[in-house]
Design a protein around this motif. Sequence first.
Motif, PDB file in Angstrom:
ATOM      1  N   ALA A 137      37.570  39.831   4.521  1.00 26.11           N
ATOM      2  CA  ALA A 137      38.014  38.508   4.970  1.00 26.11           C
ATOM      3  C   ALA A 137      37.499  37.433   4.020  1.00 26.11           C
ATOM      4  O   ALA A 137      38.183  36.440   3.747  1.00 26.11           O
ATOM      5  CB  ALA A 137      37.504  38.251   6.390  1.00 26.11           C
ATOM      6  N   GLN A 138      36.272  37.624   3.518  1.00 23.34           N
ATOM      7  CA  GLN A 138      35.678  36.636   2.612  1.00 23.34           C
ATOM      8  C   GLN A 138      36.470  36.519   1.313  1.00 23.34           C
ATOM      9  O   GLN A 138      36.614  35.423   0.773  1.00 23.34           O
ATOM     10  CB  GLN A 138      34.222  37.029   2.299  1.00 23.34           C
ATOM     11  CG  GLN A 138      33.263  36.843   3.450  1.00 23.34           C
ATOM     12  CD  GLN A 138      33.252  38.051   4.391  1.00 23.34           C
ATOM     13  OE1 GLN A 138      34.055  38.984   4.236  1.00 23.34           O
ATOM     14  NE2 GLN A 138      32.367  38.021   5.375  1.00 23.34           N
ATOM     15  N   SER A 182      40.432  35.238   2.114  1.00 24.92           N
ATOM     16  CA  SER A 182      40.535  33.839   2.560  1.00 24.92           C
ATOM     17  C   SER A 182      40.542  32.862   1.399  1.00 24.92           C
ATOM     18  O   SER A 182      40.932  31.705   1.561  1.00 24.92           O
ATOM     19  CB  SER A 182      39.374  33.511   3.509  1.00 24.92           C
ATOM     20  OG  SER A 182      38.133  33.627   2.831  1.00 24.92           O
ATOM     21  N   HIS A 203      48.633  34.824   0.244  1.00 32.18           N
ATOM     22  CA  HIS A 203      48.127  35.951   1.043  1.00 32.18           C
ATOM     23  C   HIS A 203      49.321  36.787   1.515  1.00 32.18           C
ATOM     24  O   HIS A 203      50.204  36.295   2.215  1.00 32.18           O
ATOM     25  CB  HIS A 203      47.345  35.420   2.244  1.00 32.18           C
ATOM     26  CG  HIS A 203      46.600  36.480   2.990  1.00 32.18           C
ATOM     27  ND1 HIS A 203      45.504  36.208   3.766  1.00 32.18           N
ATOM     28  CD2 HIS A 203      46.780  37.829   3.088  1.00 32.18           C
ATOM     29  CE1 HIS A 203      45.045  37.322   4.304  1.00 32.18           C
ATOM     30  NE2 HIS A 203      45.824  38.323   3.901  1.00 32.18           N
ATOM     31  N   ARG A 217      47.940  33.582   8.325  1.00 33.59           N
ATOM     32  CA  ARG A 217      46.718  33.933   7.583  1.00 33.59           C
ATOM     33  C   ARG A 217      45.510  33.925   8.516  1.00 33.59           C
ATOM     34  O   ARG A 217      44.657  34.822   8.458  1.00 33.59           O
ATOM     35  CB  ARG A 217      46.469  32.941   6.449  1.00 33.59           C
ATOM     36  CG  ARG A 217      47.350  33.087   5.241  1.00 33.59           C
ATOM     37  CD  ARG A 217      46.842  32.216   4.099  1.00 33.59           C
ATOM     38  NE  ARG A 217      45.651  32.791   3.474  1.00 33.59           N
ATOM     39  CZ  ARG A 217      44.888  32.136   2.614  1.00 33.59           C
ATOM     40  NH1 ARG A 217      45.159  30.866   2.314  1.00 33.59           N
ATOM     41  NH2 ARG A 217      43.843  32.712   2.066  1.00 33.59           N
ATOM     42  N   VAL A 218      45.426  32.906   9.337  1.00 31.55           N
ATOM     43  CA  VAL A 218      44.305  32.816  10.281  1.00 31.55           C
ATOM     44  C   VAL A 218      44.252  34.058  11.155  1.00 31.55           C
ATOM     45  O   VAL A 218      43.198  34.675  11.357  1.00 31.55           O
ATOM     46  CB  VAL A 218      44.426  31.542  11.148  1.00 31.55           C
ATOM     47  CG1 VAL A 218      43.412  31.579  12.295  1.00 31.55           C
ATOM     48  CG2 VAL A 218      44.222  30.296  10.303  1.00 31.55           C
ATOM     49  N   ILE A 257      43.213  37.214   9.013  1.00 28.56           N
ATOM     50  CA  ILE A 257      41.792  37.220   8.645  1.00 28.56           C
ATOM     51  C   ILE A 257      40.925  37.425   9.887  1.00 28.56           C
ATOM     52  O   ILE A 257      39.900  38.113   9.837  1.00 28.56           O
ATOM     53  CB  ILE A 257      41.428  35.930   7.887  1.00 28.56           C
ATOM     54  CG1 ILE A 257      42.120  35.958   6.520  1.00 28.56           C
ATOM     55  CG2 ILE A 257      39.923  35.782   7.726  1.00 28.56           C
ATOM     56  CD1 ILE A 257      41.989  34.693   5.717  1.00 28.56           C
ATOM     57  N   ALA A 312      37.795  32.601  10.968  1.00 36.66           N
ATOM     58  CA  ALA A 312      38.857  32.717   9.961  1.00 36.66           C
ATOM     59  C   ALA A 312      39.233  31.356   9.405  1.00 36.66           C
ATOM     60  O   ALA A 312      39.394  31.182   8.190  1.00 36.66           O
ATOM     61  CB  ALA A 312      40.074  33.404  10.577  1.00 36.66           C
ATOM     62  N   LYS A 313      39.377  30.358  10.284  1.00 42.78           N
ATOM     63  CA  LYS A 313      39.711  29.010   9.820  1.00 42.78           C
ATOM     64  C   LYS A 313      38.610  28.443   8.936  1.00 42.78           C
ATOM     65  O   LYS A 313      38.884  27.756   7.937  1.00 42.78           O
ATOM     66  CB  LYS A 313      39.953  28.098  11.027  1.00 42.78           C
ATOM     67  CG  LYS A 313      41.241  28.399  11.775  1.00 42.78           C
ATOM     68  CD  LYS A 313      41.448  27.447  12.933  1.00 42.78           C
ATOM     69  CE  LYS A 313      42.770  27.703  13.657  1.00 42.78           C
ATOM     70  NZ  LYS A 313      42.981  26.790  14.788  1.00 42.78           N
ATOM     71  N   LEU A 324      36.607  30.145   7.036  1.00 47.07           N
ATOM     72  CA  LEU A 324      36.679  30.814   5.735  1.00 47.07           C
ATOM     73  C   LEU A 324      37.811  30.250   4.876  1.00 47.07           C
ATOM     74  O   LEU A 324      37.651  30.022   3.679  1.00 47.07           O
ATOM     75  CB  LEU A 324      36.889  32.319   5.926  1.00 47.07           C
ATOM     76  CG  LEU A 324      35.687  33.129   6.394  1.00 47.07           C
ATOM     77  CD1 LEU A 324      36.089  34.565   6.686  1.00 47.07           C
ATOM     78  CD2 LEU A 324      34.572  33.114   5.348  1.00 47.07           C
ATOM     79  N   ILE A 325      38.960  30.004   5.516  1.00 47.48           N
ATOM     80  CA  ILE A 325      40.109  29.483   4.761  1.00 47.48           C
ATOM     81  C   ILE A 325      39.883  28.043   4.330  1.00 47.48           C
ATOM     82  O   ILE A 325      40.167  27.653   3.184  1.00 47.48           O
ATOM     83  CB  ILE A 325      41.400  29.588   5.605  1.00 47.48           C
ATOM     84  CG1 ILE A 325      41.744  31.064   5.862  1.00 47.48           C
ATOM     85  CG2 ILE A 325      42.568  28.897   4.900  1.00 47.48           C
ATOM     86  CD1 ILE A 325      42.873  31.262   6.850  1.00 47.48           C
TER      87      ILE A 325
END
Length: 557
Positions: free
Chosen positions: A495-496, A499, A504, A528-529, A532, A549-550, A552-553
Amino acid sequence: MLSSVHIENIALIKSLDINFAGGFTAFTGETGAGKSIVIDSIGMAVGAKVSKDIIRAGESEARVEALFSDVTSSVLDKCKNLGIFADEDGCFFVTRTLNLEGKSVITVNGKRIPLSLLREFAPLLINIHGQHDNADLIRPEKHLEILDAFADNKTERNNYSNKYLQYCDIKSRISALTVGEMEKKRQIDILKFQIDEIKSAKLKDGEEETLKAEKNKLRYGEKINKHAMTCYTSLYDSENSRTAVECVEKAISSMNSLEGIIEGADNLSQRLENIKYELIDIAQTAIEFCDESAQDPTEALDRVESRLDKIKKLCSRYGADIKTVLEYCQDCENKLSDIESSEEKIKELEKEKTKIENELQTLSDALTNTRKNAAAKLSDNIEEILFYLDMKAAKFKTEFFASDDFTPSGKEKTEFFIKTNNGEGFHPLAKTASGGEISRVMLAIKSALAEKDGADTLIFDEIDTGISGSTSRKIGVKLKELATKKQVLCVTHSAQVSSLSDTHCKISKSVRDERTETDVNILNYDERVKEIARIISGMDISEASIISAKELIDGDD
């Protein structure tokens, strides 16, 4: 860069089109969805070894099409040197089809090329890096290649290689002349016998054709004389009947009598004159076919056949025809001269060899200097990147091992050594680095080579294997940084890492008409959210994983 790829009938893929942008593209998806199939398909298009087993069940062939655009002028020039030319838009459209017999058909912009040429051409455009490359990285024989790429020392390598070929040639010539006395005497006897046998025959180029014509004439001499004489007497000179020439002369006289009376009679008279002279020429040529010599035809035929048999035997030993036999004789004379004067020639060649060795040593030293200078800079760059990737104690260096003699690549071998922890010594890369460490070293080397490597597209297949947490995030940052110079595609479970991508793509599979198929979809922000969050928490997506997730993005590093 790689602009698009079309995949047909490969494993779970029925038909799939993917369009790519520049920057950093991440591929994610559940295990077994087909991430490796997509990468393997791109690999097939650029020359990777593939098995016919990848063809989708029930289909007769697999096909991949890849479009490369925005190719740099330097790469275009290198492609031209290989005989491969871009289209009018500066693009390359590569197609590879694989059938059930395991045979490939490859075209570039519609022109068919062999697989060997594709494997020379494709690395100019794209490099694919996976676990196999990690294995390559720990092999010392690959380290000199990596160092030379960083050193950008093509001129020095070419200068050395050209001189090295001269060095090998003169060594080979000296070796050929350096034989024992008994062997030398044996070779001299053989060469003298062959030269005497050929020279005593007194061959002449074209003689065989002349003899065959004479043989044919002697074999059919009576028939030739008979019919040639009949032709001559019928046309020009006969004691018993009127000849064709005489008949024509009579016709000419008749036409001359009609001149001034009938229009065109003079023209016919002239044409008949031409026919008369043509008949005389034919008759005189025919009589030349007759053999009026006093020689015995049987004896003459034996002489010709004996000569032809001698030529045939010489050709069976020394060449396909007289010209080749004579060339072989000349070659034998040259070899004999070399052997008889071998001591003098060896002395001359040894002097020339010493001169070339000195020149080669100078070029070798220049090449070594480029490598040692580059090695120091490469170590600094790699250590800086490894420090960022949480290998803070890592130290990297290149060891040089001098060769006893010149080799095709120089007068030294190299090997990468690494120290991963304080208080430890340096050890070969293969013996000290774990899988996660090797992945980070490979990324560090690729980052260091970013400005040197000609390929504009880099694909990393699960480079983050064995790495998690903050280190994965830093790998993502490095990939994103690398993507400012190259197009970067990365298959990842992190995920890291995903993101941080500019694009993606989610790889998934579904069932259509009772067959499983792989799909690839470019995700929007909300998708994407969700993807991830799935990677973070597994199948059951929680509110906390969505928030993470948010972060990270949207977060900044």
